[in-house]
Scaffold this motif. Structure first.
Motif, PDB file in Angstrom:
ATOM      1  N   PRO A 551       0.816  -1.225   0.000  1.00 12.34           N
ATOM      2  CA  PRO A 551       0.000   0.000   0.000  1.00 12.34           C
ATOM      3  C   PRO A 551       0.846   1.271   0.000  1.00 12.34           C
ATOM      4  O   PRO A 551       0.439   2.285  -0.571  1.00 12.34           O
ATOM      5  CB  PRO A 551      -0.817  -0.111   1.292  1.00 12.34           C
ATOM      6  CG  PRO A 551      -0.804  -1.558   1.642  1.00 12.34           C
ATOM      7  CD  PRO A 551       0.503  -2.085   1.153  1.00 12.34           C
ATOM      8  N   SER A 555       0.334   4.450  -2.417  1.00 10.76           N
ATOM      9  CA  SER A 555       0.072   5.754  -1.802  1.00 10.76           C
ATOM     10  C   SER A 555       1.101   6.786  -2.240  1.00 10.76           C
ATOM     11  O   SER A 555       0.769   7.937  -2.536  1.00 10.76           O
ATOM     12  CB  SER A 555       0.070   5.608  -0.276  1.00 10.76           C
ATOM     13  OG  SER A 555      -0.231   6.827   0.351  1.00 10.76           O
ATOM     14  N   GLU A 580      -7.616   9.128  -2.019  1.00 11.83           N
ATOM     15  CA  GLU A 580      -7.420   7.702  -2.316  1.00 11.83           C
ATOM     16  C   GLU A 580      -6.147   7.191  -1.643  1.00 11.83           C
ATOM     17  O   GLU A 580      -6.113   6.072  -1.128  1.00 11.83           O
ATOM     18  CB  GLU A 580      -7.334   7.483  -3.821  1.00 11.83           C
ATOM     19  CG  GLU A 580      -7.219   6.003  -4.197  1.00 11.83           C
ATOM     20  CD  GLU A 580      -7.135   5.782  -5.694  1.00 11.83           C
ATOM     21  OE1 GLU A 580      -6.852   4.635  -6.100  1.00 11.83           O
ATOM     22  OE2 GLU A 580      -7.346   6.737  -6.465  1.00 11.83           O
ATOM     23  N   VAL A 584      -5.931   3.980   0.749  1.00 10.92           N
ATOM     24  CA  VAL A 584      -5.070   2.848   0.394  1.00 10.92           C
ATOM     25  C   VAL A 584      -4.124   2.504   1.524  1.00 10.92           C
ATOM     26  O   VAL A 584      -3.905   1.324   1.851  1.00 10.92           O
ATOM     27  CB  VAL A 584      -4.271   3.175  -0.883  1.00 10.92           C
ATOM     28  CG1 VAL A 584      -3.144   2.177  -1.090  1.00 10.92           C
ATOM     29  CG2 VAL A 584      -5.193   3.167  -2.090  1.00 10.92           C
TER      30      VAL A 584
END
Length: 963
Positions: A551, A555, A580, A584
């Motif tokens: 992630p 990111s 977002e 995430v």
């Protein structure tokens, strides 16, 4: 008596320490570095200061001393001891409450186990959780009491303690705090790791440095009298002073030694106390000298090979003779010089055997789970010449250091692994990594510890030593680390130098190990590229990151694309990316917080200042609860301050600005420069020109090149232009002309190629340059065609977003020579429709008022001037409010309309309005053309017209008024 009952001399030194104590007590945090050679009396001086502090009301004292623990000691050694004393002084409960959040308390429990309540400590991500946790405790405890913290013998401090000292002393977070630091100056030679820390602290004006010198002859005489209780003969004083060379410790040993000639070397003088001991006490001292500066009583007992009674007798003898001293459950030498001298007396075989004994004890404890002792075990194994075991223990010590967030210590231990690499059996099999991979880890640990220069040295050496073929991932990893360091500390230009080799090494690899570095490279390339290429690269970066299961990688890519989108005016799309990124990588320490900071910045650019402040304060609270106020919260606080300044709420911004500056002091030149620019901006438009100029002067050495940080470089230039123009408005005619010329010269920084490549970085300088052009035109200065063309080019390239349309509109109005009032009306409309900084709205209204007045529209002018004079000072634009009041005063004090002109000037103006040139006017009035030109210039200045066309319009309007 083993030392004089009172301190001899040192009046000036005690004065400095007393001043620091008084300063801290009254709420002005102070720090003093006390340094001097071995035996000079640093500790005695600090003890006297501590005694004074304990006598002060509402004062708590805690001390921690570093010890000689070998090559690399266990992390936070002195800090652990200091926190333990602090817990004893205020209580474990209050110490835990001062942590402020369960996460911070869990972090501190790594150093003070009594605080452990089973909370989740943060993961070992490389963030400096411990320093921030200690800072938080100090700040909270010093709110209602005077906190005096002493850290001694920093020349022996471990890397983690040194890093923390650098932070504590640089930021001085605390309301009522006095910090005293000591180190042995003769041990900190070139190359010593403390040297760089001290050099940095000495540049801080809030930190005093106290050099403790040798005693004069009369002071030696006084010390002898206090030690012996009688007046010493002059000959004795002369001999002792000559032999001891004014060093108090040597004076003590000479005076308190056995009768006999005062001969031998200084080492002999120190050893004399040891040599007077009995056989058992000497044996205890020899074993203790191998163990270290301070040794736990139980550890010494386990290492003792004789019977318990002989150990007890030896200890009592050594303590009674003053060779050793007891400190709680620990034993230490009377002075470090004595330990060093005794250790030097050991036979080589004796040393090796003793080190092997201690190594075995430490290793047993490490194997039982006490990994904090692994660094000590490695030191003793190395001294016992068992390098394989030293290497294995160091591997455990590296992991233990990272687990305690001591990345600086982990880096130093990693360097120790590299030193042992070629002298150890199968090092790669033991550590599970190649030598180059270990170098990568060391570089990353140094980077995370804030030691950027040291990290770059490791990277450069590793790349130079790396094979030309193979190890592609490790070499790419080194370039990636160098790229992030360059981007943070130097700028985009320096970071871009690592792109080509990194991309060549990884090619199209998309395995989990290579993907993060490829994404980082693509993100950097997107950031340094110009539009429209940057948008395509940013999209490709996010697409590449989507293949990763990490992630943090996704990111990071989203955050980087958001920056590119903001730069090109796609603010709403940037917010989508940032939100977002938060989803995430929810709860992430790094990119999640980075996304939050960028959300605040983007809302600020959109003019949604209240939303920016709300989002920023929420994120700031979360960062504080996580224990990352300095590393994560401070940048967010800076963005909140910027939003408040733009919203015209300067008074609210100031606490955030100062807090962020205090937290980031010494951390990053780029952030320091940004905060200084923000402070100067607020002061300038608030009418505090002296303060603004002083802050700009402080910022100048920190300003990056445009190719490294375009926004910082252009903002600083814009502020210098605006400051010069503000000065010009209140200066004498000659000085005003000089200031306008200076402003015009500074505005030429906009001609730098980077201004076209990164237009989003230019608004502040663009408007300042337009003001300089308008001011120069009013003063009849020669036009700068190149600058005039560049400002128009950059104006036309501004992002076409409603929230930022005011920039182009204001620039157009400042440059206008025809239909000026209409241009300023359009600028005001753009400001009212969008969300510009409030100062720009007030400036636009002021300039509209002045233009309307020139056109003869008194009612509009009067209404706008009154509004600006009333509202601007309430919204951080007191300078503009003052200009409005001055314009109103001029209207009331000066003759209005045509009555302000002489009879001849009215004649000339009528002919100008009819379309005549200066030679034609001269012929008509029977005067020289040059005389006609002088009249025209005077008329333009009096009525405030920029050109003949404006003068003609003014004449027509005022002739109607007169009629």
């Amino acid at each position: 008596m083993r030392e004089s009952p009172r301190l001899v001399g040192r009046e000036s030194e005690m004065g400095i320490l007393a001043e620091a104590l008084a300063s801290g007590s009254r709420g002005e945090p102070a720090a003093v570095i006390v340094r001097g050679e071995a035996g000079i009396g640093k500790s005695r001086l600090v003890r006297e200061a501590v005694a004074r502090a304990r006598a002060m009301p509402a004062t708590v004292v805690a001390t921690g001393a570093s010890v000689d623990a070998g090559t690399v000691g266990a992390p936070f050694g002195a800090v652990r001891r200091l926190l333990h004393e602090l817990a004893c002084e205020v209580g474990v409960g209050e110490l835990g409450e001062a942590a402020g959040s369960p996460r911070v308390r869990a972090t501190l429990a790594r150093l003070v186990p009594e605080l452990d309540e089973g909370g989740d400590a943060p993961p070992p991500t490389g963030a400096d959780f411990v320093s921030e946790a200690v800072e938080r405790v100090i700040e909270h405890l010093s709110a209602d009491r005077h906190l005096v913290l002493v850290l001694e013998d920093l020349h022996w401090a471990d890397d983690a303690t040194r890093a923390m000292v650098r932070t504590l002393a640089a930021t001085l977070r605390g309301s009522r705090l006095t910090l005293l630091l000591t180190y042995r100056a003769d041990d900190v030679s070139r190359g010593h790791p403390l040297r760089a820390v001290i050099a940095e602290l000495e540049r801080n004006r809030a930190i005093r440095t106290l050099d403790v010198g040798r005693l004069e002859r009369h002071e030696v005489a006084e010390q002898i009298r206090l030690l012996t209780g009688s007046e010493p003969p002059a000959a004795t004083v002369a001999t002792v002073h000559a032999r001891a060379e004014g060093v108090p410790l040597y004076v003590e040993e000479l005076v308190l030694g056995p009768d006999g000639p005062l001969g031998g070397t200084l080492e002999d003088i120190v050893l004399a106390r040891y040599e007077r001991l009995g056989a058992e006490a000497q044996e205890v001292a020899r074993l203790l000298s191998v163990a270290g500066e301070r040794v736990d009583d139980a550890l010494l007992a386990e290492a003792w090979t004789g019977d318990e009674e002989s150990l007890t007798r030896g200890l009592r003898d050594a303590l009674a003779a003053g060779a050793l001293r007891a400190d709680g459950q620990s034993l230490a030498f009377h002075h470090a010089l004595l330990r060093e001298a005794v250790y030097g007396e050991l036979l080589p075989r004796e040393r090796v055997a003793a080190h092997r004994t201690f190594a075995a004890i430490f290793q047993r404890l490490v194997d039982a789970g006490d990994t904090a002792l692994a660094a000590g075990a490695a030191h003793h194994w190395a001294a016992a010449h068992d390098l394989d075991r030293a290497f294995a223990a160091t591997v455990v010590a590296v992991d233990a250091a990272r687990g305690e967030y001591a990345v600086a210590t982990a880096a130093r231990l990693g360097e120790q692994l590299l030193e042992l690499w070629d002298r150890t059996t199968d090092p790669e099999g033991v550590v599970g990594l190649s030598e180059l991979a270990v170098r990568c880890q060391v570089a990353e640990d140094l980077r995370d510890a804030g030691q950027g220069r040291a990290a770059m040295r490791v990277i450069e050496h590793a790349l130079a030593a790396a094979p030309d073929d193979g190890a592609e991932l490790e070499r790419a990893r080194l370039h990636a680390a160098a790229m992030s360091l360059a981007a943070e500390h130097v700028g985009d230009g320096a970071a871009a130098a690592h792109l080509a080799p990194l991309e060549a090494l990884l090619g199209d690899r998309d395995d989990p190990a290579a993907l993060p570095y490829r994404v980082q490279a693509l993100a950097t390339r997107a950031h340094v590229a110009g539009a429209p290429e940057s948008a395509a690269l940013a999209d490709a970066c996010v697409a590449l990151a989507s293949r990763s299961a990490d992630p943090a990688v996704v990111s990071m890519a989203l955050c980087k694309r958001a920056v590119v989108r903001c730069r090109e005016g796609g603010y709403e799309d940037a917010l989508v990316d940032l939100r977002e990124a938060l989803e995430v990588d929810a709860g992430a320490m790094l990119w999640g917080r980075c996304a939050t900071a960028n959300v605040v910045d983007t809302l600020n650019r959109l003019g949604r200042y209240d939303d920016a402040v709300e989002a920023g304060l929420t994120a700031l609270t979360e960062a504080i609860d996580e224990g990352l106020e300095r590393s994560i919260g401070a940048p967010i606080a800076a963005n909140v301050a910027e939003a408040l300044v733009n919203a015209g709420r300067g008074d609210e911004a100031l606490p955030h600005l100062r807090r962020s500056a205090a937290l980031l002091r010494g951390e990053s030149p780029r952030w320091e420069e940004f905060l200084l620019e923000l402070e100067a901006l607020a002061a300038l438009w608030d009418g505090r020109l002296d303060a603004a100029e002083e802050v700009l002067a402080r910022a100048e050495p920190l300003v990056a090149r445009p190719e490294d940080d375009a926004e910082a470089a252009f903002n600083w230039a814009g502020l210098t232009v605006d400051a010069a123009l503000a000065r010009a408005a209140q200066a004498s005619p000659v000085e005003s002309l000089r200031l306008r010329e200076s402003a015009l010269a500074d505005a030429r920084r906009l001609l730098h190629p980077e201004a076209l490549r990164e237009v989003s970085a230019t608004p502040l300088l663009l408007l300042a340059a337009c003001r300089a052009i308008a001011s120069a035109r009013a003063a009849r200065l020669d036009a700068d065609a190149a600058l005039d063309a560049r400002v128009r080019e950059i104006r036309d390239a501004q992002p076409p977003h409603p929230a930022t349309a005011h920039t182009a509109a204001i620039a157009s109005a400042l440059l206008a020579e025809d239909d000026v009032t209409a241009a300023w009306r359009a600028a005001v409309d753009a400001c009212e429709a969008g969300g510009p900084p409030r100062r720009l709205l007030h400036e636009s209204r002021l300039r509209l008022a002045l233009s309307a007045r020139r056109d003869g529209d008194r009612r509009t002018a009067d209404d706008l001037l009154a509004r600006v004079a009333r509202e601007a000072p309430q919204e951080g634009a007191a300078l503009i409010g003052r200009w409005a009041r001055e314009a109103m005063s001029r209207r009331d004090a000066e003759p209005s309309g045509l009555g302000a002109l002489t009879a001849r000037e009215r004649e000339v103006l009528a002919l100008v309005a009819s379309g005549m040139t200066n030679p034609q006017i001269g012929t008509h009035l029977h005067i020289a053309a040059k005389t006609a030109s002088v009249h025209v210039s005077a008329i333009l200045a009096k009525i405030g017209a920029a050109n003949r066309a404006e003068a003609a319009a003014w004449f027509a309007a005022h002739r109607r008024d007169a009629a």
